[in-house]
Design a protein around this motif. Structure first.
Motif, PDB file in Angstrom:
ATOM      1  N   MET A   1      15.509  31.552  59.693  1.00  0.00           N
ATOM      2  CA  MET A   1      16.731  32.113  59.100  1.00  0.00           C
ATOM      3  C   MET A   1      17.911  31.167  59.338  1.00  0.00           C
ATOM      4  N   GLN A   2      18.721  31.005  58.302  1.00  0.00           N
ATOM      5  CA  GLN A   2      19.889  30.154  58.478  1.00  0.00           C
ATOM      6  C   GLN A   2      20.977  30.872  59.249  1.00  0.00           C
ATOM      7  N   ARG A   3      21.595  30.125  60.140  1.00  0.00           N
ATOM      8  CA  ARG A   3      22.704  30.668  60.928  1.00  0.00           C
ATOM      9  C   ARG A   3      23.934  29.850  60.583  1.00  0.00           C
ATOM     10  N   ILE A   4      24.845  30.506  59.898  1.00  0.00           N
ATOM     11  CA  ILE A   4      26.029  29.787  59.407  1.00  0.00           C
ATOM     12  C   ILE A   4      27.225  30.172  60.264  1.00  0.00           C
ATOM     13  N   ALA A   5      27.860  29.175  60.887  1.00  0.00           N
ATOM     14  CA  ALA A   5      29.060  29.453  61.685  1.00  0.00           C
ATOM     15  C   ALA A   5      30.286  29.027  60.891  1.00  0.00           C
ATOM     16  N   VAL A   6      31.189  29.983  60.668  1.00  0.00           N
ATOM     17  CA  VAL A   6      32.487  29.683  60.051  1.00  0.00           C
ATOM     18  C   VAL A   6      33.474  29.575  61.200  1.00  0.00           C
ATOM     19  N   VAL A   7      33.977  28.377  61.432  1.00  0.00           N
ATOM     20  CA  VAL A   7      34.802  28.142  62.621  1.00  0.00           C
ATOM     21  C   VAL A   7      36.167  28.814  62.449  1.00  0.00           C
ATOM     22  N   ASP A   8      36.478  29.693  63.389  1.00  0.00           N
ATOM     23  CA  ASP A   8      37.675  30.543  63.304  1.00  0.00           C
ATOM     24  C   ASP A   8      38.749  30.047  64.269  1.00  0.00           C
ATOM     25  N   LEU A   9      39.808  29.494  63.707  1.00  0.00           N
ATOM     26  CA  LEU A   9      40.917  29.059  64.559  1.00  0.00           C
ATOM     27  C   LEU A   9      42.115  29.992  64.424  1.00  0.00           C
TER      28      LEU A   9
ATOM     29  N   PRO B   1      22.099  35.935  51.133  1.00  0.00           N
ATOM     30  CA  PRO B   1      21.931  37.285  51.692  1.00  0.00           C
ATOM     31  C   PRO B   1      21.029  37.302  52.928  1.00  0.00           C
ATOM     32  N   GLY B   2      20.133  36.318  53.048  1.00  0.00           N
ATOM     33  CA  GLY B   2      19.218  36.314  54.193  1.00  0.00           C
ATOM     34  C   GLY B   2      19.790  35.646  55.432  1.00  0.00           C
ATOM     35  N   ALA B   3      20.921  34.997  55.296  1.00  0.00           N
ATOM     36  CA  ALA B   3      21.469  34.226  56.412  1.00  0.00           C
ATOM     37  C   ALA B   3      22.319  35.092  57.326  1.00  0.00           C
ATOM     38  N   ARG B   4      22.514  34.578  58.546  1.00  0.00           N
ATOM     39  CA  ARG B   4      23.443  35.255  59.440  1.00  0.00           C
ATOM     40  C   ARG B   4      24.752  34.461  59.425  1.00  0.00           C
ATOM     41  N   VAL B   5      25.808  35.110  58.955  1.00  0.00           N
ATOM     42  CA  VAL B   5      27.095  34.427  58.855  1.00  0.00           C
ATOM     43  C   VAL B   5      27.994  34.942  59.975  1.00  0.00           C
ATOM     44  N   SER B   6      28.493  34.056  60.824  1.00  0.00           N
ATOM     45  CA  SER B   6      29.449  34.527  61.825  1.00  0.00           C
ATOM     46  C   SER B   6      30.757  33.750  61.733  1.00  0.00           C
ATOM     47  N   VAL B   7      31.831  34.495  61.787  1.00  0.00           N
ATOM     48  CA  VAL B   7      33.171  33.899  61.858  1.00  0.00           C
ATOM     49  C   VAL B   7      33.483  33.835  63.346  1.00  0.00           C
TER      50      VAL B   7
ATOM     51  N   ALA C   1      24.285  27.058  65.393  1.00  0.00           N
ATOM     52  CA  ALA C   1      24.233  27.272  63.943  1.00  0.00           C
ATOM     53  C   ALA C   1      23.443  26.173  63.249  1.00  0.00           C
ATOM     54  N   THR C   2      22.785  26.563  62.131  1.00  0.00           N
ATOM     55  CA  THR C   2      22.107  25.551  61.321  1.00  0.00           C
ATOM     56  C   THR C   2      23.097  24.874  60.375  1.00  0.00           C
ATOM     57  N   HIS C   3      24.150  25.614  60.011  1.00  0.00           N
ATOM     58  CA  HIS C   3      25.175  25.114  59.083  1.00  0.00           C
ATOM     59  C   HIS C   3      26.545  25.474  59.636  1.00  0.00           C
ATOM     60  N   VAL C   4      27.464  24.513  59.589  1.00  0.00           N
ATOM     61  CA  VAL C   4      28.806  24.767  60.117  1.00  0.00           C
ATOM     62  C   VAL C   4      29.838  24.601  58.998  1.00  0.00           C
TER      63      VAL C   4
ATOM     64  N   ARG D   1      24.280  18.259  61.908  1.00  0.00           N
ATOM     65  CA  ARG D   1      23.887  19.342  61.007  1.00  0.00           C
ATOM     66  C   ARG D   1      24.723  19.346  59.734  1.00  0.00           C
ATOM     67  N   PRO D   2      24.293  20.060  58.701  1.00  0.00           N
ATOM     68  CA  PRO D   2      25.133  20.155  57.512  1.00  0.00           C
ATOM     69  C   PRO D   2      26.480  20.798  57.869  1.00  0.00           C
ATOM     70  N   VAL D   3      27.559  20.096  57.525  1.00  0.00           N
ATOM     71  CA  VAL D   3      28.912  20.582  57.792  1.00  0.00           C
ATOM     72  C   VAL D   3      29.676  20.581  56.478  1.00  0.00           C
ATOM     73  N   LEU D   4      30.382  21.685  56.216  1.00  0.00           N
ATOM     74  CA  LEU D   4      31.227  21.776  55.023  1.00  0.00           C
ATOM     75  C   LEU D   4      32.677  21.976  55.454  1.00  0.00           C
ATOM     76  N   GLY D   5      33.530  21.028  55.147  1.00  0.00           N
ATOM     77  CA  GLY D   5      34.956  21.156  55.423  1.00  0.00           C
ATOM     78  C   GLY D   5      35.671  21.690  54.188  1.00  0.00           C
ATOM     79  N   ILE D   6      36.616  22.590  54.392  1.00  0.00           N
ATOM     80  CA  ILE D   6      37.384  23.149  53.272  1.00  0.00           C
ATOM     81  C   ILE D   6      38.867  22.992  53.576  1.00  0.00           C
TER      82      ILE D   6
END
Lengths: 253, 215
Positions: free
Chosen positions: B1-9, B26-32, B42-45, B76-81
């Motif tokens: 399962m993918q674990r996606i961390a949304v970095v919360d500042l 829908p299958g991933a675990r998303v945490s802020v 996390a597998t994805h940040v 790991r895969p990192v997405l900056g926004i």
């Protein structure tokens, strides 16, 4: 190609329900903000603005829930106005999923709020809403839906708000609001020429040509309308097609 | 399962980023989260950010997250926004001059408002839907048309020094870097979580991405 002019439908929300009769032909619950927002999203609205007109402050938490639910399902920018009085209100709305808040009376009462909010959250999420009425040779700022005169000149006020860190001005002509006679183009042009931040024209849209004139003659960066979209008179897509035919860049994809 | 961390500042709207990720994965675990362990695991940040870059970088340091982010960027895969793009560069003109994370060479500059005889011709912030020209083939651009519009809202823009890092450009008075790609890092100036179908497509591509690039 290039930055598109935006079309923004505005919804009035009272205690969590959309009011002022949204009438889509096949909508199940025209009072449900989530469902109405989804319709506008499908029609390719560029943003959606919610105006919380709830009178009682005890019911204000309802709006936070509305924003939270809409933001979970609609992936375009959301602006929330009405009842924003302090930094904590802004924080709650942004945290719930709003991208911008619009500040009106509170900015007049305490201009410092705009500076503080802009420094803390960034200018990009602070919209200052100005309700203006023509008075002799200029426009005056009013609050409380046009009831209270402030003595402020609308163009000067817009400049001052942009300097304090407003990222955008939502400019409503109280003379035109509800008339369906079109925007006050002279007012829109005067404010748009004065400030270096984007200006949203509002108040008076009754037909599609008004939207195009707001951009071409008023110099608006975005146009906001309520009734022509709510009553199913036109879809957002039709409005964009009309603007594109007038040579205005719009986002049609 | 993918674990996606949304970095919360603690700045801005992260609810939308999280909800958009939940919708496309829908299958991933998303945490802020700002928890080191969560981000390291996390597998994805996702590194989102709004507001002023100085306070954002201060918050990153204050939360003790600089090393955690640096290690994610290496592995790991990192997405900056938005600020998560700008912060990757050496230097920003914002807040009287700010030193960035220095992961990519280049600078962050302010748009200059421009006026002509009619009035202001270039408003700042750059706010609204603008075209993104894709400058390379990349797994994150899959299924997204060339020159499609995304939603932008920013007053500062990236001027990347290495052309090879540039994955997308946008015109607003100047031609600026609206997307970068290097190895397992992809970052965008626009807000995919606010950019309708094409934004959701990019987020879905990110969630499915293993961090490898053929550009």
């Amino acid at each position: 190609m290039g930055l598109a002019k935006r079309i923004i439908p505005c919804l009035d929300v009272d205690e969590g329900r959309v009011v002022k009769g949204v009438r889509f032909v096949d909508i199940r619950d025209a009072g449900d903000p989530v469902e109405v927002a989804r319709r506008y999203d499908e029609q390719m609205a560029d943003e959606i603005t919610f105006l919380d007109i709830t009178a009682s402050s005890s019911a204000r938490d309802t709006m936070v829930e509305v924003v939270r639910e809409v933001a979970a399902q609609v992936f375009i920018p959301l602006t929330v106005g009405g009842g924003i009085r302090e930094v904590a209100d802004i924080h709650r709305m942004l945290h719930a999923g709003a991208d911008k808040v619009s500040i009106n009376t509170a900015a007049v009462n305490r201009p410092q709020l705009v500076s503080e909010a802009s420094r803390y959250f960034g200018a990009q999420c602070i919209v200052v809403a100005i309700d203006a009425k023509r008075c002799a040779d200029h426009w005056e700022v009013f609050t409380h839906g046009g009831r209270n005169a402030t003595g402020l000149d609308a163009v000067d006020w817009a400049l001052q708000m942009a300097e304090r860190g407003a990222g955008e001005i939502l400019l409503t002509s109280m003379d035109r609001d509800g008339t369906r006679d079109g925007f006050d183009l002279a007012l829109t042009r005067a404010v748009s020429n004065a400030v270096s931040v984007p200006v949203i024209a509002s108040g008076g849209v009754g037909e599609l040509s008004h939207l195009a004139r707001g951009v071409q003659e008023g110099g608006a960066d975005a146009v906001l309308a309520a009734s022509i979209f709510h009553f199913g008179q036109y879809t957002i897509r039709q409005a964009k097609e009309h603007m594109a035919a007038c040579g205005i860049e719009v986002n049609m994809q | 399962m993918q674990r996606i961390a949304v970095v919360d500042l603690g700045t801005g709207n992260l609810h939308s980023v999280a909800k958009a990720l939940e919708k496309v994965a829908p299958g991933a675990r998303v945490s802020v989260t700002a928890e080191h362990a969560r981000i390291s695991d996390a597998t994805h940040v996702v590194l989102p950010g709004q507001g002023a870059i100085g306070s954002w970088l201060d918050a990153l340091s204050g939360a003790g997250l600089r090393d955690v982010i640096a290690s994610a960027i290496k592995s790991r895969p990192v997405l900056g926004i938005c600020l998560g793009l700008q912060a990757l560069f050496d230097h920003s003109d914002e807040d009287g001059g700010t030193t960035g994370l220095g992961i990519l060479p280049g600078a962050v500059r302010r748009f200059t408002p421009v006026s002509d005889s009619v009035g202001p011709a270039l408003k700042v912030p750059h706010m609204g839907w603008n075209n993104v020209a894709q400058r390379c083939l990349h797994p994150l651009w899959q299924g997204i048309n060339q020159d499609v519009r995304f939603y932008f809202v920013h007053s500062y823009y990236v001027d990347a020094a290495e052309p090879v890092d540039i994955a997308g450009t946008t015109e607003y008075g100047v031609r600026f870097t609206s997307a970068v790609a290097r190895e397992n890092v992809f970052a965008v100036q626009f807000h995919p979580e606010k950019s309708h179908h094409q934004g959701l497509q990019l987020l879905e591509n990110f969630v499915l991405w293993n961090g490898e690039v053929e550009c």
